[in-house]
Design a protein around this motif. Structure first.
Motif, mmCIF file in Angstrom:
data_model
loop_
_atom_site.group_PDB
_atom_site.id
_atom_site.type_symbol
_atom_site.label_atom_id
_atom_site.label_comp_id
_atom_site.label_asym_id
_atom_site.label_seq_id
_atom_site.Cartn_x
_atom_site.Cartn_y
_atom_site.Cartn_z
ATOM 1 N N ARG A 91 2.855 5.370 0.322
ATOM 2 C CA ARG A 91 2.351 5.733 -1.009
ATOM 3 C C ARG A 91 2.414 7.240 -1.232
ATOM 4 N N GLU A 92 2.085 8.019 -0.205
ATOM 5 C CA GLU A 92 2.126 9.485 -0.321
ATOM 6 C C GLU A 92 3.528 9.982 -0.651
ATOM 7 N N VAL A 93 4.545 9.317 -0.109
ATOM 8 C CA VAL A 93 5.930 9.749 -0.354
ATOM 9 C C VAL A 93 6.646 8.814 -1.337
ATOM 10 N N SER A 94 5.883 7.949 -1.986
ATOM 11 C CA SER A 94 6.383 7.048 -3.031
ATOM 12 C C SER A 94 7.573 6.210 -2.580
ATOM 13 N N PHE A 97 10.017 0.492 -0.344
ATOM 14 C CA PHE A 97 10.339 -0.444 0.723
ATOM 15 C C PHE A 97 9.167 -0.594 1.696
ATOM 16 N N GLU A 98 8.711 0.519 2.268
ATOM 17 C CA GLU A 98 7.636 0.425 3.264
ATOM 18 C C GLU A 98 6.335 -0.051 2.642
ATOM 19 N N TRP A 99 6.077 0.334 1.387
ATOM 20 C CA TRP A 99 4.870 -0.169 0.718
ATOM 21 C C TRP A 99 4.927 -1.692 0.605
ATOM 22 N N ASP A 100 6.025 -2.201 0.054
ATOM 23 C CA ASP A 100 6.143 -3.648 -0.121
ATOM 24 C C ASP A 100 6.192 -4.399 1.206
ATOM 25 N N MET A 101 6.763 -3.789 2.215
ATOM 26 C CA MET A 101 6.875 -4.441 3.521
ATOM 27 C C MET A 101 5.527 -4.488 4.246
ATOM 28 N N HIS A 102 4.783 -3.395 4.179
ATOM 29 C CA HIS A 102 3.570 -3.297 5.002
ATOM 30 C C HIS A 102 2.275 -3.639 4.270
#
Length: 194
Positions: A91-94, A97-102
Motif C-alpha cells: 500500500r505504501e508503494v501503491s 499485485f502484492e496488495w491483491d495477493m497478500h
C-alpha cells in the motif's frame, strides 16, 4: 475492501488496469525456461508477479526467488505480522499485485479487517490493534519515506522482535519494496488478471 479512500489517502493503485509493459520474454531461451520451470516446480507453483519481468535475467530471478522463499516459507516472523507487513509495503508503494495477493493471506492469518481498511485508505489504525502490527506499520512508513528508522522506532523494534527478528522484518520490507517497485514499472497485473 473499499477502493474509495479519503482525499488525503495514499494514491490508489495507479498501474491497476493498465497494459503490462514489461512482461516475460516472448520466447524463452534455455536458461529462462529452466528458471521458469524451477518456479513452477517450487513452492510458488507458477511464474507470476515480479518473476514475469525477472525472466529477462534468470540469475536475478533465482536470487530474488530464493530470498522471497526464505522470508515467506522459512522465516521466523509469524504469519499475521508477515502478511500485514507485506500489505503495508504494497500500500505504501501503491502496488496492486502484492496488495491483491497478500490481502486474503493477511485476513486468513487473523489481521483485523478494520486495520487492513485503514491501511488501504491511508487512515489511522484502530486503537485496539496489536502493538506489533502498529509498530510494523511505523517501521514500513519510516523506511519508505525516510530510508531509516528513528531511534525510538529502532528501540521499540529491538524490544518487540529482538535483533534477529528486527533484521528479518527489515529485510521483508526491503524485499517487498523492491519487487513492488519492479512490478510498478513493469505494470505487472494483479494476480486475478491475465
Amino acid at each position: 475492501m473499499s477502493p474509495n479512500g479519503s482525499a488525503n489517502a495514499i494514491p490508489l493503485f495507479p498501474e491497476a488496469g493498465l497494459s503490462e509493459r514489461l512482461g516475460p520474454p516472448n520466447k524463452l531461451g534455455a536458461d529462462q525456461q529452466a528458471a521458469a520451470d524451477e518456479l513452477i516446480n517450487g513452492p510458488r507453483r507458477g511464474v507470476y508477479g515480479p518473476f514475469r519481468p525477472l525472466l529477462h535475467r534468470p540469475p536475478l530471478l533465482r536470487a530474488v526467488a530464493k530470498v522471497g522463499e526464505t522470508l515467506r516459507y522459512a522465516g521466523t516472523v509469524d504469519d499475521a505480522l508477515r502478511e500485514w507487513t507485506i500489505c503495508v509495503v504494497a500500500r505504501e508503494v501503491s502496488n496492486v499485485f502484492e496488495w491483491d495477493m497478500h490481502l486474503p493471506l493477511a485476513e486468513a492469518a487473523g489481521v483485523p479487517a478494520a486495520a487492513l481498511v485503514a491501511v488501504e485508505r491511508g487512515t489511522s489504525l484502530p486503537d485496539d490493534l496489536h502493538s506489533d502490527l502498529a509498530l510494523a506499520r511505523t517501521v514500513v512508513a519510516e523506511l519508505i519515506s525516510q530510508h531509516r528508522l528513528k531511534e525510538e522506532t529502532y528501540a521499540d523494534a529491538l524490544r518487540t522482535w529482538g535483533e534477529a527478528g528486527t533484521v528479518e522484518l527489515l529485510t521483508l520490507v526491503g524485499y517487498f519494496a523492491m519487487v513492488c517497485w519492479l512490478m510498478n514499472v513493469a505494470r505487472t497485473p494483479g494476480p486475478a488478471c491475465p
